[in-house]
Write a protein that holds these residues in place. Structure first.
Motif, PDB file in Angstrom:
ATOM      1  N   GLN A  11       0.823  -1.199   0.000  1.00 31.42           N
ATOM      2  CA  GLN A  11       0.000   0.000   0.000  1.00 31.42           C
ATOM      3  C   GLN A  11       0.866   1.260   0.000  1.00 31.42           C
ATOM      4  O   GLN A  11       0.548   2.248  -0.677  1.00 31.42           O
ATOM      5  CB  GLN A  11      -0.917   0.004   1.235  1.00 31.42           C
ATOM      6  N   GLU A  12       1.960   1.248   0.725  1.00 33.49           N
ATOM      7  CA  GLU A  12       2.835   2.422   0.778  1.00 33.49           C
ATOM      8  C   GLU A  12       3.579   2.661  -0.540  1.00 33.49           C
ATOM      9  O   GLU A  12       3.916   3.795  -0.877  1.00 33.49           O
ATOM     10  CB  GLU A  12       3.846   2.260   1.913  1.00 33.49           C
ATOM     11  N   ASN A  13       3.850   1.595  -1.308  1.00 29.24           N
ATOM     12  CA  ASN A  13       4.645   1.708  -2.535  1.00 29.24           C
ATOM     13  C   ASN A  13       3.792   1.553  -3.806  1.00 29.24           C
ATOM     14  O   ASN A  13       4.353   1.320  -4.882  1.00 29.24           O
ATOM     15  CB  ASN A  13       5.762   0.659  -2.527  1.00 29.24           C
ATOM     16  N   ASP A  14       2.485   1.642  -3.660  1.00 33.74           N
ATOM     17  CA  ASP A  14       1.575   1.601  -4.813  1.00 33.74           C
ATOM     18  C   ASP A  14       1.760   0.340  -5.652  1.00 33.74           C
ATOM     19  O   ASP A  14       1.756   0.361  -6.884  1.00 33.74           O
ATOM     20  CB  ASP A  14       1.775   2.839  -5.705  1.00 33.74           C
ATOM     21  N   ILE A  15       1.916  -0.758  -4.995  1.00 31.23           N
ATOM     22  CA  ILE A  15       1.968  -2.058  -5.681  1.00 31.23           C
ATOM     23  C   ILE A  15       0.616  -2.714  -5.503  1.00 31.23           C
ATOM     24  O   ILE A  15       0.141  -2.902  -4.374  1.00 31.23           O
ATOM     25  CB  ILE A  15       3.103  -2.927  -5.118  1.00 31.23           C
ATOM     26  N   SER A  16       0.005  -3.067  -6.608  1.00 33.73           N
ATOM     27  CA  SER A  16      -1.354  -3.617  -6.570  1.00 33.73           C
ATOM     28  C   SER A  16      -1.314  -5.133  -6.518  1.00 33.73           C
ATOM     29  O   SER A  16      -0.436  -5.774  -7.109  1.00 33.73           O
ATOM     30  CB  SER A  16      -2.143  -3.154  -7.791  1.00 33.73           C
ATOM     31  N   ILE A  17      -2.244  -5.685  -5.782  1.00 34.69           N
ATOM     32  CA  ILE A  17      -2.430  -7.134  -5.717  1.00 34.69           C
ATOM     33  C   ILE A  17      -3.629  -7.462  -6.595  1.00 34.69           C
ATOM     34  O   ILE A  17      -4.785  -7.179  -6.224  1.00 34.69           O
ATOM     35  CB  ILE A  17      -2.663  -7.598  -4.270  1.00 34.69           C
ATOM     36  N   PRO A  18      -3.433  -8.005  -7.783  1.00 32.69           N
ATOM     37  CA  PRO A  18      -4.541  -8.202  -8.728  1.00 32.69           C
ATOM     38  C   PRO A  18      -5.430  -9.355  -8.309  1.00 32.69           C
ATOM     39  O   PRO A  18      -5.071 -10.198  -7.483  1.00 32.69           O
ATOM     40  CB  PRO A  18      -3.825  -8.495 -10.040  1.00 32.69           C
ATOM     41  N   PHE A  19      -6.600  -9.350  -8.906  1.00 32.43           N
ATOM     42  CA  PHE A  19      -7.553 -10.439  -8.700  1.00 32.43           C
ATOM     43  C   PHE A  19      -8.128 -10.785 -10.065  1.00 32.43           C
ATOM     44  O   PHE A  19      -8.102  -9.981 -10.998  1.00 32.43           O
ATOM     45  CB  PHE A  19      -8.664 -10.025  -7.719  1.00 32.43           C
ATOM     46  N   PRO A  20      -8.645 -11.973 -10.251  1.00 36.46           N
ATOM     47  CA  PRO A  20      -9.142 -12.389 -11.577  1.00 36.46           C
ATOM     48  C   PRO A  20     -10.263 -11.475 -12.072  1.00 36.46           C
ATOM     49  O   PRO A  20     -11.193 -11.138 -11.329  1.00 36.46           O
ATOM     50  CB  PRO A  20      -9.634 -13.809 -11.339  1.00 36.46           C
ATOM     51  N   GLN A  21     -10.183 -11.052 -13.334  1.00 36.69           N
ATOM     52  CA  GLN A  21     -11.197 -10.224 -13.968  1.00 36.69           C
ATOM     53  C   GLN A  21     -11.684 -10.922 -15.237  1.00 36.69           C
ATOM     54  O   GLN A  21     -10.897 -11.544 -15.954  1.00 36.69           O
ATOM     55  CB  GLN A  21     -10.639  -8.839 -14.316  1.00 36.69           C
ATOM     56  N   ARG A  22     -12.980 -10.803 -15.485  1.00 38.41           N
ATOM     57  CA  ARG A  22     -13.579 -11.464 -16.645  1.00 38.41           C
ATOM     58  C   ARG A  22     -14.247 -10.422 -17.546  1.00 38.41           C
ATOM     59  O   ARG A  22     -14.869  -9.472 -17.052  1.00 38.41           O
ATOM     60  CB  ARG A  22     -14.634 -12.513 -16.198  1.00 38.41           C
ATOM     61  N   GLU A  23     -14.094 -10.577 -18.879  1.00 39.76           N
ATOM     62  CA  GLU A  23     -14.737  -9.704 -19.859  1.00 39.76           C
ATOM     63  C   GLU A  23     -15.882 -10.454 -20.527  1.00 39.76           C
ATOM     64  O   GLU A  23     -15.740 -11.618 -20.908  1.00 39.76           O
ATOM     65  CB  GLU A  23     -13.731  -9.259 -20.928  1.00 39.76           C
ATOM     66  N   VAL A  24     -17.032  -9.749 -20.706  1.00 34.16           N
ATOM     67  CA  VAL A  24     -18.220 -10.326 -21.365  1.00 34.16           C
ATOM     68  C   VAL A  24     -18.383  -9.648 -22.723  1.00 34.16           C
ATOM     69  O   VAL A  24     -18.498  -8.423 -22.807  1.00 34.16           O
ATOM     70  CB  VAL A  24     -19.488 -10.132 -20.512  1.00 34.16           C
ATOM     71  N   THR A  25     -18.371 -10.421 -23.774  1.00 32.87           N
ATOM     72  CA  THR A  25     -18.514  -9.903 -25.141  1.00 32.87           C
ATOM     73  C   THR A  25     -19.935 -10.141 -25.631  1.00 32.87           C
ATOM     74  O   THR A  25     -20.429 -11.273 -25.570  1.00 32.87           O
ATOM     75  CB  THR A  25     -17.521 -10.589 -26.088  1.00 32.87           C
ATOM     76  N   MET A  26     -20.614  -9.064 -26.093  1.00 27.76           N
ATOM     77  CA  MET A  26     -21.976  -9.163 -26.613  1.00 27.76           C
ATOM     78  C   MET A  26     -21.915  -9.523 -28.094  1.00 27.76           C
ATOM     79  O   MET A  26     -21.246  -8.864 -28.890  1.00 27.76           O
ATOM     80  CB  MET A  26     -22.705  -7.829 -26.419  1.00 27.76           C
ATOM     81  N   LEU A  27     -22.589 -10.569 -28.471  1.00 29.41           N
ATOM     82  CA  LEU A  27     -22.669 -10.970 -29.871  1.00 29.41           C
ATOM     83  C   LEU A  27     -23.622 -10.042 -30.632  1.00 29.41           C
ATOM     84  O   LEU A  27     -24.553  -9.458 -30.052  1.00 29.41           O
ATOM     85  CB  LEU A  27     -23.153 -12.416 -29.972  1.00 29.41           C
ATOM     86  N   GLU A  28     -23.380  -9.888 -31.904  1.00 28.02           N
ATOM     87  CA  GLU A  28     -24.207  -9.021 -32.737  1.00 28.02           C
ATOM     88  C   GLU A  28     -25.634  -9.555 -32.795  1.00 28.02           C
ATOM     89  O   GLU A  28     -25.867 -10.738 -33.041  1.00 28.02           O
ATOM     90  CB  GLU A  28     -23.607  -8.950 -34.153  1.00 28.02           C
ATOM     91  N   GLY A  29     -26.601  -8.638 -32.583  1.00 28.77           N
ATOM     92  CA  GLY A  29     -28.012  -9.014 -32.610  1.00 28.77           C
ATOM     93  C   GLY A  29     -28.565  -9.441 -31.270  1.00 28.77           C
ATOM     94  O   GLY A  29     -29.767  -9.641 -31.128  1.00 28.77           O
ATOM     95  N   SER A  30     -27.692  -9.611 -30.205  1.00 31.31           N
ATOM     96  CA  SER A  30     -28.179 -10.018 -28.888  1.00 31.31           C
ATOM     97  C   SER A  30     -28.564  -8.792 -28.074  1.00 31.31           C
ATOM     98  O   SER A  30     -28.094  -7.685 -28.337  1.00 31.31           O
ATOM     99  CB  SER A  30     -27.105 -10.814 -28.151  1.00 31.31           C
ATOM    100  N   THR A  31     -29.438  -8.975 -27.134  1.00 33.29           N
ATOM    101  CA  THR A  31     -29.888  -7.887 -26.259  1.00 33.29           C
ATOM    102  C   THR A  31     -29.554  -8.221 -24.812  1.00 33.29           C
ATOM    103  O   THR A  31     -29.528  -9.387 -24.411  1.00 33.29           O
ATOM    104  CB  THR A  31     -31.410  -7.679 -26.386  1.00 33.29           C
ATOM    105  N   LEU A  32     -29.317  -7.197 -24.017  1.00 35.65           N
ATOM    106  CA  LEU A  32     -29.001  -7.360 -22.596  1.00 35.65           C
ATOM    107  C   LEU A  32     -30.244  -7.036 -21.784  1.00 35.65           C
ATOM    108  O   LEU A  32     -30.815  -5.961 -21.914  1.00 35.65           O
ATOM    109  CB  LEU A  32     -27.853  -6.420 -22.188  1.00 35.65           C
ATOM    110  N   ARG A  33     -30.701  -7.934 -21.033  1.00 33.94           N
ATOM    111  CA  ARG A  33     -31.930  -7.759 -20.246  1.00 33.94           C
ATOM    112  C   ARG A  33     -31.571  -7.927 -18.765  1.00 33.94           C
ATOM    113  O   ARG A  33     -30.959  -8.926 -18.382  1.00 33.94           O
ATOM    114  CB  ARG A  33     -32.979  -8.772 -20.666  1.00 33.94           C
ATOM    115  N   THR A  34     -31.988  -6.985 -17.924  1.00 33.46           N
ATOM    116  CA  THR A  34     -31.722  -7.047 -16.482  1.00 33.46           C
ATOM    117  C   THR A  34     -32.735  -7.949 -15.799  1.00 33.46           C
ATOM    118  O   THR A  34     -33.724  -8.393 -16.402  1.00 33.46           O
ATOM    119  CB  THR A  34     -31.783  -5.642 -15.879  1.00 33.46           C
TER     120      THR A  34
END
Length: 454
Positions: free
Chosen positions: A419-442
């Motif tokens: 924290q003092e030296n600005d070194i980050s501890i990463p965690f797994p991140q995931r990207e979601v790709t929307m296909l053409e013609g698909s819709t996102l519904r909540t």
């Protein structure tokens, strides 16, 4: 003598002894009615009252004096406590002996005979109280105390021969061996005294062995166990020999019993032998930190059948000796107390790995229990999906203080340093790709679609 006469002989002998004792008791009671015997009883009663009053006055003062004693050995304090509890009896014995000495000088011996008998009885009883305090077992102490009191009383009154004859008349013959109540009483007293002596020698010698720094802990335990077996075994067999028990028949009987026990107590014998092997090869000793399966803790004591292991959460495991011989045991402090611990962490790809390693080593070195003469090291062990993976290794010399807590301290030091030296501890991140013609519904939109009418 025919069988009927033989069966009636002990009964006739008992009746004869009882009549003799009754006659002597009658003479004794008649003697008490004489004036010089009656006033001796009143003198003894007056001495008892005087001892009672003196004890009530002196006990609080003696107690205050004892509270001021500090640094005295434990055995001296125990003797003082026992004397404080028996102060009334001690004062009675002292006073009555003074009175007897004076009366022997100023009057005829017959005028102080009864007081002399009472003084001898009181002295013997007091000595027995002090002597039997050496016996740790309460039941055995009471048995020896009351048995000794009875025998000393009979000895002072001159009735030992009648009591011995009476006890010897109740006997049972097994082959060529004759076992009587007198033989059993002799054996009990003799064995009790010898066992008390053996226990005193064992306790004093064990204390010296434990205080010797040149003897390793495992050899101390082995020497103490061997000493106890030798002393108590010698006391038992020598006691039986003193009272006239034939040890040849006992040896044959013990051999037959040993064969039977060998089949039924294989596990017990195996644990006993395993305990001896553990003590001889010094693989573990009291104070070692071990891991056996999921059990992690330090050894409290080595017993004849099991090893006591105390864990960090206060649980005490009694592990059979055989498991320590046949199973895989991790001894964290077998040859030395140094233990290396490893922790793993990750840093972001954007951070300079040279800087990360340097900061990690400095953070670990700042933790109190981490050894400085065995400095921590940090290495890259791989390139992960989300981070560069590192291993941090450091040494400690007190595994008995715990392993989880020191790992936690090092992790916390890493967190603060990063924290003092600005070194980050990463965690797994995931990207979601929307296909053409698909819709996102909540979730709310899906719930509203379900509630629409047809």
């Amino acid at each position: 003598m025919n069988p009927d006469e033989l069966s009636h002989a002990p009964l006739e002998q008992v009746q004869e002894i009882a009549l003799g004792l009754a006659a002597r008791s009658e003479l004794f009671l008649i003697g008490l009615l004489r004036p010089w015997n009656a006033y001796q009883l009143f003198i003894a009663l007056g001495i008892f009252v005087a001892a009672l009053v003196l004890a009530a006055v002196l006990k609080p003062r003696v107690h205050e004096w004892m509270r001021g004693l500090e640094g005295r050995p434990k055995w001296q304090m125990r003797v003082l406590v026992l004397m404080h509890r028996r102060l009334r009896m001690i004062l009675f014995v002292l006073l009555i002996w003074v009175v007897v000495a004076v009366m022997k000088e100023v009057t005829w011996p017959s005028r102080s005979y009864l007081l002399g008998v009472i003084s001898e009885l009181a002295t013997a009883w007091l000595f027995i109280v002090f002597a039997t305090r050496l016996i740790a077992n309460g039941l055995m102490r009471s048995a020896v105390r009351y048995g000794a009191w009875a025998w000393v009383t009979l000895s002072i009154l001159g009735l030992t021969s009648e009591a011995q004859t009476l006890l010897d008349s109740f006997a049972l013959s097994v082959g060529s061996t004759r076992i009587s109540l007198w033989l059993i009483a002799q054996a009990a007293v003799t064995l009790g005294l010898l066992i008390v002596v053996a226990r005193f020698l064992s306790t004093s010698t064990s204390a010296r062995i434990r205080s010797n720094p040149e003897i390793s802990p495992s050899m101390q335990v082995l020497a103490i166990k061997f000493l106890q077996v030798v002393l108590y075994g010698t006391a038992f067999f020598y006691g039986l020999k003193l009272v006239g028990v034939d040890l040849t028949g006992l040896a044959v009987l013990s051999g037959a019993i040993g064969v039977g026990l060998g089949f039924g107590l294989q596990k017990v014998v195996s644990n006993l032998v395993s305990g001896i092997i553990i003590l001889l090869d010094k693989s573990i000793k009291p104070g070692d930190v071990i891991s056996l399966g999921e059990t992690f803790g330090w050894i409290q004591s080595l017993g004849a059948r099991y090893v006591s292991v105390l864990t960090r959460d206060g649980k005490e495991y009694l592990i059979p000796n055989e498991d320590l011989i046949t199973g895989q045991v991790v001894n964290w402090s077998h040859s030395n107390e140094f233990v290396r611990l490893d922790i793993f962490f990750g840093a972001a790809y954007d951070d300079d790995p040279h800087k990360v390693r340097r900061i990690a080593i400095e953070a670990a070195a700042g933790v109190k229990r981490v050894l400085s003469f065995k400095p921590p090291v940090c290495h890259i062990v791989g390139f992960g999906d989300s981070s560069v993976d590192y291993i941090l290794r450091f040494w400690i010399s007190d595994p008995i203080g715990g392993l989880t807590n020191i790992r936690g301290d090092v992790f916390l030091a890493l967190w603060d340093a990063f924290q003092e030296n600005d070194i980050s501890i990463p965690f797994p991140q995931r990207e979601v790709t929307m296909l053409e013609g698909s819709t996102l519904r909540t979730t709310n939109q899906r719930a509203a679609a379900v509630d629409l009418p047809d």
